[in-house]
Scaffold this motif. Structure first.
Motif, PDB file in Angstrom:
ATOM      1  N   THR A 291       0.812  -1.207   0.000  1.00 12.08           N
ATOM      2  CA  THR A 291       0.000   0.000   0.000  1.00 12.08           C
ATOM      3  C   THR A 291       0.846   1.258   0.000  1.00 12.08           C
ATOM      4  O   THR A 291       1.698   1.446   0.881  1.00 12.08           O
ATOM      5  N   GLY A 292       0.616   2.132  -0.965  1.00  8.22           N
ATOM      6  CA  GLY A 292       1.321   3.400  -1.016  1.00  8.22           C
ATOM      7  C   GLY A 292       0.849   4.347   0.072  1.00  8.22           C
ATOM      8  O   GLY A 292      -0.341   4.372   0.414  1.00  8.22           O
ATOM      9  N   GLY A 293       1.770   5.128   0.623  1.00 10.01           N
ATOM     10  CA  GLY A 293       1.429   6.102   1.645  1.00 10.01           C
ATOM     11  C   GLY A 293       1.289   5.534   3.033  1.00 10.01           C
ATOM     12  O   GLY A 293       1.066   6.279   3.987  1.00 10.01           O
ATOM     13  N   TYR A 294       1.425   4.224   3.173  1.00  7.66           N
ATOM     14  CA  TYR A 294       1.218   3.563   4.471  1.00  7.66           C
ATOM     15  C   TYR A 294       2.540   2.960   4.912  1.00  7.66           C
ATOM     16  O   TYR A 294       2.915   1.882   4.473  1.00  7.66           O
ATOM     17  N   LEU A 544      -0.670  19.131   9.316  1.00  2.00           N
ATOM     18  CA  LEU A 544      -0.386  19.699   8.000  1.00  2.00           C
ATOM     19  C   LEU A 544       0.966  20.401   7.969  1.00  2.00           C
ATOM     20  O   LEU A 544       1.464  20.738   6.891  1.00  2.00           O
ATOM     21  N   ALA A 545       1.567  20.614   9.136  1.00  2.00           N
ATOM     22  CA  ALA A 545       2.905  21.207   9.196  1.00  2.00           C
ATOM     23  C   ALA A 545       3.993  20.149   9.301  1.00  2.00           C
ATOM     24  O   ALA A 545       5.171  20.485   9.387  1.00  2.00           O
ATOM     25  N   THR A 546       3.608  18.873   9.275  1.00  2.00           N
ATOM     26  CA  THR A 546       4.607  17.814   9.330  1.00  2.00           C
ATOM     27  C   THR A 546       5.328  17.718   7.990  1.00  2.00           C
ATOM     28  O   THR A 546       4.952  18.370   7.009  1.00  2.00           O
ATOM     29  N   PRO A 552      -0.244  11.398   7.650  1.00  4.70           N
ATOM     30  CA  PRO A 552      -1.615  11.710   8.079  1.00  4.70           C
ATOM     31  C   PRO A 552      -2.635  11.540   6.969  1.00  4.70           C
ATOM     32  O   PRO A 552      -3.790  11.191   7.241  1.00  4.70           O
ATOM     33  N   PHE A 553      -2.238  11.773   5.713  1.00  6.10           N
ATOM     34  CA  PHE A 553      -3.190  11.613   4.614  1.00  6.10           C
ATOM     35  C   PHE A 553      -3.690  10.163   4.544  1.00  6.10           C
ATOM     36  O   PHE A 553      -4.870   9.923   4.281  1.00  6.10           O
ATOM     37  N   GLY A 558      -7.420  10.229   4.139  1.00  7.37           N
ATOM     38  CA  GLY A 558      -7.469  11.167   3.034  1.00  7.37           C
ATOM     39  C   GLY A 558      -7.053  12.554   3.492  1.00  7.37           C
ATOM     40  O   GLY A 558      -6.546  12.738   4.601  1.00  7.37           O
ATOM     41  N   THR A 559      -7.300  13.521   2.645  1.00  2.00           N
ATOM     42  CA  THR A 559      -6.934  14.899   2.974  1.00  2.00           C
ATOM     43  C   THR A 559      -8.060  15.566   3.761  1.00  2.00           C
ATOM     44  O   THR A 559      -9.231  15.216   3.599  1.00  2.00           O
ATOM     45  N   PRO A 560      -7.710  16.547   4.608  1.00  2.00           N
ATOM     46  CA  PRO A 560      -8.758  17.186   5.421  1.00  2.00           C
ATOM     47  C   PRO A 560      -9.664  18.112   4.623  1.00  2.00           C
ATOM     48  O   PRO A 560     -10.649  18.620   5.166  1.00  2.00           O
TER      49      PRO A 560
END
Length: 715
Positions: A291-294, A544-546, A552-553, A558-560
């Motif tokens: 899984t991408g992003g994980y 969002l500052a990371t 977090p996405f 997903g995105t906030p």
């Protein structure tokens, strides 16, 4: 080398020698290793290179010269090894040493005009070795030496894409690279190193991968160099995809470096890791995630049967690609000796380092042939294995796992006739775990020796208990994991009469810090006398500052700014920069925007009332310091007893020994005060440790709270 302690304190923890992984010779008769020891009397660190004789368990000092690291055996007969030595002006030497003749025999075989690390050596022909190591490269592909870099008149930096900063550094134009050459024996019998070539020059690839990659991100074999690198077509801050590459080399002396070959794994969009050659260099193995992003997806094992060909075999595969083995190996780093036994480096909750040689039979039976313990199973530190046990308690979601595990550490002088306060430790990650291993940052025994019974649960999201249990925390940071911790507290209350839960404290870092803030706003927060939040999350929007935004996405679904789950999105063009967060996503029936809000600790600020210590450092770019300041500001404005500890020179962790000692002093003083235990250190002792105190032990001004229209705080 031997230390004896009557009580295990932070000073003992931080002064204990830190032993590297053992490096055995081929026959397993001798083990090279380094130790680093910090003295709080001299305020200096000393490093030793040592050799352990397996037959006698006798450790011999080879040298205590500064800057020595990463020994690698060349041969058993004669007993030769190579080692790195960092020098002045940020340079590195490769030394060759004869073990029998000692350090006086050491000589410089090669000089590198830059900082270098991750030395790997592989025998080629008689008297000739392939050498590979890691060092930074300038944009033109040349070795980068920070002391010789051109200085600019302005300190400004203009960024046009991510990363801006990563872990604890702002991004620069220099990149990690793998450099290779040969080490050959001359006519006089001495070895000399050839010039080194940048294997990644002009490729757009970076390896080892920052910030933590090292020797585990590449390997050298007789047929070339195998390595992993971030996919150059994807933004590294928005994607976790790492590819596997092979540079096939017929000669390590050639004038040109072949272009790396990229292995393609259909259906696998996550990170590849831990590439290793077989001993003969003709096969290779590595790990990869689907899984991408994980970044906590299950690692699966792949084998390249013939490196001359491009075929890859997915081990233990099944039709959907999830794999039949429900565990996630972290690395392929087995050290096999000449007789096929296995050399192991490890630690436990009471032992900071042990080496073992394990034999195995064709039936799968393993036998420990030899072991060496640094602290005699903790006894020289004042610890003993009997202090550590486990409990299991009901899980919040029995459809995933019926029970949840927790480690229990009791004081070394535990008496069943007494009652002890509870210290509950929550791990970071969130996809991490408390394991039977040593830590110099969060060591349960340090708290136990203060007089606590320490309980360290592995709630939903923890690794090591099956991938479904790990995955179940997604979009549910404050749900099932919180309920597991509640269940753990209730189990301790009912089944551990030696624990006085009316005197309980909770401590956590990173995700554990998030959980401290979450607990602060929920019912369980009223059952703790005090909380400690180290580098925690105050608000999910603060993520969002990371730097690694893919984390977090993916974890929050997903995105906030998305009103629909990513799996339902149709505007794929808009979604391209975060495609990793959209891969293999389920339909949850809620928007990702809702998941971000639902798991936000700052939604419950009206409930914050438990005394809390907040710790957050300036160089933490993973969770910026504003998260800690916001939590402390709220506590103070609400009139809740609170303190804020910060280090301007530390990142997500506190690593400098003097800072770490102060961290322990402040933390132990804080929690001990609320459960009736003696202070660990006098306040003036803390001042002597370099901390500056601002303000007294008073509550925040209630009048200030009223003036800003917030109303009177709850008490």
């Amino acid at each position: 080398m031997t230390i004896r302690a009557t009580m295990f304190t932070p000073q003992v923890l931080l002064s204990a020698p830190r032993r590297s992984a053992g490096v055995p010779n081929a026959t397993g008769t001798h083990v090279l290793y380094t130790t680093s020891t910090y003295s709080f009397e001299t305020h200096k660190k000393t490093t030793e290179l040592r050799c352990l004789d397996v037959s006698t368990n006798e450790s011999t000092l080879i040298t205590d010269e500064d800057g020595i690291s990463e020994p690698v055996w060349l041969s058993d007969d004669p007993a030769l090894f190579a080692v790195l030595r960092s020098g002045k002006a940020s340079t590195t030497d490769v030394l060759v040493v004869n073990l029998i003749e000692g350090w006086d025999s050491a000589y410089v075989a090669g000089h590198i005009a830059a900082p270098a690390s991750s030395l790997k050596i592989k025998a080629l022909d008689e008297g000739k070795y392939a050498v590979a190591l890691a060092a930074k490269a300038s944009p033109d592909g040349s070795l980068f030496n920070p002391e010789k870099a051109t200085k600019t008149q302005s300190t400004g930096r203009l960024y046009k894409q991510l990363f801006v900063r990563h872990w604890d550094e702002y991004a620069s134009k220099e990149r990690n690279a793998i450099w290779y050459g040969t080490l050959s024996q001359g006519q006089e019998g001495r070895y000399g190193m050839s010039g080194l070539r940048n294997s990644l020059k002009g490729t757009g690839l970076e390896s080892p991968i920052p910030p933590f990659g090292g020797a585990d991100h590449f390997d050298v074999g007789s047929s070339g160099i195998i390595f992993v690198a971030k996919d150059p077509q994807l933004n590294p801050a928005l994607n976790s995809k790492c590819n596997l590459y092979l540079i096939r080399l017929s000669s390590f002396d050639g004038d040109e470096t072949p272009k790396p070959y990229e292995y393609h794994l259909p259906g696998f969009h996550g990170a590849s890791a831990s590439p290793v050659f077989s001993p003969d260099g003709q096969k290779a193995a590595f790990l990869s995630m689907k899984t991408g992003g994980y970044e906590s997806d299950k690692n699966q094992i792949f084998v390249i049967p013939e490196v001359r060909k491009n075929h890859v075999v997915h081990m233990m595969s099944n039709k959907d690609g999830s794999g039949t083995w429900d565990r996630s190996p972290q690395a392929i780093d087995i050290t096999v000796l000449k007789d096929n036994s296995i050399f192991v480096t490890g630690s436990t909750l009471v032992e900071y380092s042990f080496y073992s040689i394990i034999s195995h039979s064709s039936t799968g039976t393993a036998t420990t042939k030899w072991t060496h313990s640094s602290s005699k199973d903790g006894s020289s530190l004042g610890l003993k294995p009997s202090q550590v046990s486990s409990i299991w308690f009901p899980a919040s979601d029995p459809s995933v796992n019926k029970e949840v595990h927790a480690w229990v550490t009791k004081p070394s002088n535990f008496s069943a006739s007494k009652k002890y306060p509870l210290a509950m430790l929550i791990h970071g990650g969130p996809q991490g775990s408390w394991a039977d291993s040593w830590s110099t940052r969060w060591n349960p025994a340090v708290f136990a020796e203060q007089g606590y019974i320490v309980v360290a649960p592995n709630p939903t999201g923890s690794t090591g208990y099956g991938q479904a249990f790990t995955d179940a925390i997604r979009r549910d940071w404050g749900g099932a994991p919180y309920q597991d911790i509640v269940n753990c507290f209730e189990h301790v209350s009912k089944h551990m009469p030696e624990v006085e839960v009316s005197r309980a404290v909770m401590l956590g870092a990173s995700y554990g810090g998030y959980m401290a803030n979450w607990i602060q706003g929920h019912d369980l927060g009223r059952k703790f006398a005090a909380l400690v939040c180290h580098d925690g999350i105050f608000s999910t929007t603060g993520l969002l500052a990371t730097e690694e935004l893919y984390f977090p996405f993916y974890d929050l679904g997903g995105t906030p700014w998305s009103a629909l789950p990513d799996a339902q999105r149709s505007d794929r063009k808009y979604d391209t920069p975060i495609r990793a967060a959209a891969l293999a996503q389920e339909t949850f029936g809620q928007s990702s925007m809702e998941a971000w809000a639902r798991n936000d600790p700052s939604r419950f600020l009206d409930q914050w009332q438990t005394p809390q210590l907040v710790i957050h450092s300036s160089k933490d770019y993973r969770l910026p310091i504003s998260e800690g300041l916001a939590a402390f500001n709220v506590l103070q404005a609400r009139g809740v007893e609170s303190q804020f500890l910060t280090f301007p020179d530390e990142n997500h962790w506190v690593l400098k020994p003097e800072n770490s000692l102060l961290w322990h002093k402040v933390v132990l003083n804080w929690i001990n005060r609320f459960v009736g235990l003696p202070a660990f250190a006098a306040e003036d002792d803390e001042e002597g440790g370099g901390v500056e105190f601002f303000g007294g032990e008073r509550k925040a001004e209630k009048e200030v709270v009223d003036m800003v229209g917030m109303g009177k705080p709850e008490t």
